[in-house]
Design an enzyme around this catalytic site. Structure first.
Site, PDB file in Angstrom:
ATOM      1  N   TYR A 316      -9.541 -62.435   3.404  1.00 49.21           N
ATOM      2  CA  TYR A 316      -8.541 -62.181   2.131  1.00 49.21           C
ATOM      3  C   TYR A 316      -8.435 -60.691   1.559  1.00 49.21           C
ATOM      4  O   TYR A 316      -8.647 -60.525   0.251  1.00 49.21           O
ATOM      5  CB  TYR A 316      -8.811 -63.172   1.076  1.00 49.21           C
ATOM      6  N   ASP A 385     -12.798 -63.090  -0.286  1.00 49.60           N
ATOM      7  CA  ASP A 385     -12.113 -62.993  -1.821  1.00 49.60           C
ATOM      8  C   ASP A 385     -10.889 -64.036  -1.866  1.00 49.60           C
ATOM      9  O   ASP A 385      -9.900 -63.391  -1.966  1.00 49.60           O
ATOM     10  CB  ASP A 385     -11.761 -61.520  -2.078  1.00 49.60           C
ATOM     11  N   CYS A 412     -12.811 -66.547  -7.856  1.00 47.29           N
ATOM     12  CA  CYS A 412     -12.097 -66.250  -9.050  1.00 47.29           C
ATOM     13  C   CYS A 412     -11.970 -67.715  -9.879  1.00 47.29           C
ATOM     14  O   CYS A 412     -11.236 -68.046 -10.697  1.00 47.29           O
ATOM     15  CB  CYS A 412     -10.483 -65.705  -9.078  1.00 47.29           C
TER      16      CYS A 412
HETATM   17  N1  SAH Z   1      -9.187 -58.599  -1.610  1.00 51.75           N
HETATM   18  C1  SAH Z   1      -8.122 -58.465  -2.307  1.00 51.75           C
HETATM   19  C2  SAH Z   1      -7.022 -59.754  -2.458  1.00 51.75           C
HETATM   20  C3  SAH Z   1      -7.683 -61.004  -3.112  1.00 51.75           C
HETATM   21  S1  SAH Z   1      -6.720 -62.185  -3.636  1.00 51.75           S
HETATM   22  C4  SAH Z   1      -8.107 -57.516  -3.419  1.00 51.75           C
HETATM   23  O1  SAH Z   1      -9.195 -57.596  -4.223  1.00 51.75           O
HETATM   24  O2  SAH Z   1      -7.154 -56.935  -4.071  1.00 51.75           O
HETATM   25  C5  SAH Z   1      -6.612 -63.336  -2.381  1.00 51.75           C
HETATM   26  C6  SAH Z   1      -5.570 -62.886  -1.147  1.00 51.75           C
HETATM   27  O3  SAH Z   1      -5.685 -63.889  -0.315  1.00 51.75           O
HETATM   28  C7  SAH Z   1      -4.192 -62.540  -1.594  1.00 51.75           C
HETATM   29  O4  SAH Z   1      -3.827 -61.542  -0.899  1.00 51.75           O
HETATM   30  C8  SAH Z   1      -3.761 -63.731  -0.765  1.00 51.75           C
HETATM   31  O5  SAH Z   1      -2.434 -63.309  -0.399  1.00 51.75           O
HETATM   32  C9  SAH Z   1      -4.414 -64.057   0.350  1.00 51.75           C
HETATM   33  N2  SAH Z   1      -4.744 -65.413   0.943  1.00 51.75           N
HETATM   34  C10 SAH Z   1      -4.514 -66.659   0.355  1.00 51.75           C
HETATM   35  N3  SAH Z   1      -4.605 -67.578   1.372  1.00 51.75           N
HETATM   36  C11 SAH Z   1      -5.013 -66.972   2.381  1.00 51.75           C
HETATM   37  C12 SAH Z   1      -5.509 -67.648   3.630  1.00 51.75           C
HETATM   38  N4  SAH Z   1      -5.535 -68.931   4.098  1.00 51.75           N
HETATM   39  N5  SAH Z   1      -5.725 -66.706   4.492  1.00 51.75           N
HETATM   40  C13 SAH Z   1      -5.738 -65.393   4.276  1.00 51.75           C
HETATM   41  N6  SAH Z   1      -5.229 -64.775   3.192  1.00 51.75           N
HETATM   42  C14 SAH Z   1      -5.129 -65.763   2.325  1.00 51.75           C
END
Ligand code: SAH
Length: 458
Positions: A316, A385, A412
């Site tokens: 993520y 995350d 979160c």
């Molecule tokens: N670590 C990053 C983003 C965290 S937010 C930071 O701190 O900026 C969570 C992220 O997970 C988002 O960018 C969203 O697009 C992504 N996301 C949501 N579902 C997902 C999935 N099933 N697989 C991979 N990424 C995902």
């Protein structure tokens, strides 16, 4: 009709005994719960019952007979009415305690791990004006295009200019943009008829760079004088480096549509985090509280206690903020993220920061993890995350099968965190400690970093 202990429009005196995690005071009348905005435990209040439901009701404070010592004066009542700052009547110190207690509760009740230490919430010195992003609905009010926020549980706009928790320069920018849109006679969107043009104004401002990106979400592609409007925005707010038109033709609550057009300047903006530079596209996620995001990421990096031979998965990953911040401490970083624009940002960000050992993959984390496992990638540390819904079971399975020494879980949502660490425990991972970090002062959102370590085979 069923008999309830209270009736609509009744005036009664009640004692507040609890606070919901959304910041509503709770009173009980013969066992029947009443939820009351702007009230705190220990307070005695005279209320007007406004809604009587099957299992609970809602009431409004008419008069405080006693006030909690934890109460602090609020900036303006609309911050509670709209849910922009639902805890702003509680002293900041108590907000931090309230968040720590919520994490302790779920670690006890959901994870069944009362022994795991949950540290004191790391807060801000100045817990207002922190948001680097605003998403403001635009509607017609009293014949004029108006910006503000929805009244809680409704789509009625309350006009607001001071959003209190947003970067004050963003508040100013929104007023300026609103006035420009009025001058150009742009029609505000009307939800009921699905007519009108402008649905939302989104403003992002780099905490360190002060670059501003403006996204105008429109109902149609054809945006009369769109470019001229964008140029005018840049003229009146010189920090604006990018104005994007996002087209959302659907009848939906989802703010952004899929298509973006650059009306002025760049197709992205730039900010910094932990000394690294990051480009951010309109569709990409970026933590809204920059200084506290730095505290969050630094905590995660400290918990990971990295060494040069480590192979890290940044699941993520968004635009690569976490992986890129720690890349120079380890051998390799593998990032996965579902939003294609964010992965492009991550790749460019790695390059910009001279990071050569970070490898990014677009896709669902749960799917890509499995592939990486099959390809024989052997992470020593997995950092996750995820969004509020937490991790997929299949993700946790693959993660445990890859057998990393540590998992660092940035969450979160305490409830899904507690659910997920329980499954990790069944698969051989011990939850060592949880550090709450306050990324959202005045709101009820709770962010945490948790360290899990592999239990050595006995
Ligand atoms: N670590 C990053 C983003 C965290 S937010 C930071 O701190 O900026 C969570 C992220 O997970 C988002 O960018 C969203 O697009 C992504 N996301 C949501 N579902 C997902 C999935 N099933 N697989 C991979 N990424 C995902």
């Amino acid at each position: 009709m069923k008999d309830y202990p209270v009736k609509k429009n009744q005036r009664i005196i009640v004692s507040i005994i609890d606070l919901t995690h959304e910041g509503m005071g709770v009173a009980k009348v013969d066992g029947y719960p009443l939820f009351i905005e702007n009230s705190l435990p220990g307070e005695e209040v005279e209320v007007l019952v406004v809604k009587v439901g099957n299992k609970f009701g809602f009431a409004k404070v008419e008069k405080w007979l006693t006030e909690s010592p934890d109460r602090q004066p609020i900036e303006h009542i609309d911050l509670l009415r709209t849910g922009i700052a639902p805890l702003s009547h509680l002293s900041y110190e108590k907000q931090l305690e309230f968040k720590q207690e919520q994490v302790q509760n779920v670690m006890k009740k959901i994870a069944k791990m009362p022994e795991v230490p949950v540290y004191e919430t790391l807060g801000m010195d100045e817990p207002s004006g922190y948001r680097n992003k605003a998403q403001i609905p635009v509607r017609r009010v009293a014949g004029e295009l108006t910006t503000g926020f929805y009244r809680k549980n409704s789509h009625q706009i309350i006009p607001i200019e001071d959003f209190y928790i947003q970067d004050p320069d963003i508040d100013k920018a929104i007023v300026t943009i609103r006035n420009i849109l009025r001058r150009f006679d742009v029609r505000a969107y009307d939800e009921e008829s699905h007519k009108g043009m402008l649905r939302h104004i989104i403003v992002r401002r780099g905490h360190y760079t002060h670059e501003i990106m403006v996204i105008l979400v429109t109902r149609k592609e054809k945006f009369f004088k769109g470019e001229l409007i964008a140029e005018t925005i840049n003229k009146e707010i010189p920090e604006v480096v990018s104005v994007i038109q996002n087209i959302n033709e659907e009848k939906t609550n989802v703010i952004l549509g899929k298509e973006n057009r650059v009306l002025f300047g760049k197709d992205h903006m730039v900010d910094q985090l932990l000394g690294h530079t990051f480009r951010i596209s309109p569709q990409s996620f970026y933590q809204v509280n920059t200084p506290q995001a730095e505290v969050l990421y630094q905590t995660a990096i400290d918990f990971a206690d990295l060494k040069k031979s480590d192979v890290v998965i940044d699941a993520y990953s968004g635009i690569g903020t976490i992986g890129i911040s720690l890349a120079d401490k380890v051998k390799d970083v593998y990032g996965v993220e579902v939003t294609p624009e964010a992965i492009i940002d991550a790749q460019i960000n790695a390059e910009k920061n001279h990071v050569e050992n970070a490898h990014y993959q677009t896709g669902k984390a749960e799917v890509v993890m499995k592939k990486w496992h099959e390809r024989g990638i052997k992470p020593t540390v997995i950092i996750v995350d995820p969004p509020r819904k937490g991790l997929a079971e299949s993700f946790i399975q693959s993660a445990a099968e890859m057998s990393p020494e540590k998992v660092v879980y940035i969450s979160c949502n305490p409830a899904t965190l507690a659910r997920d660490v329980k499954l990790f425990q069944e698969l051989g991972y011990k939850t060592e400690k949880v550090q709450p970090v306050d990324l959202f002062p005045q709101s009820y959102h709770v962010e945490t970093v948790t360290l899990l370590t592999k239990i050595e085979n006995n």
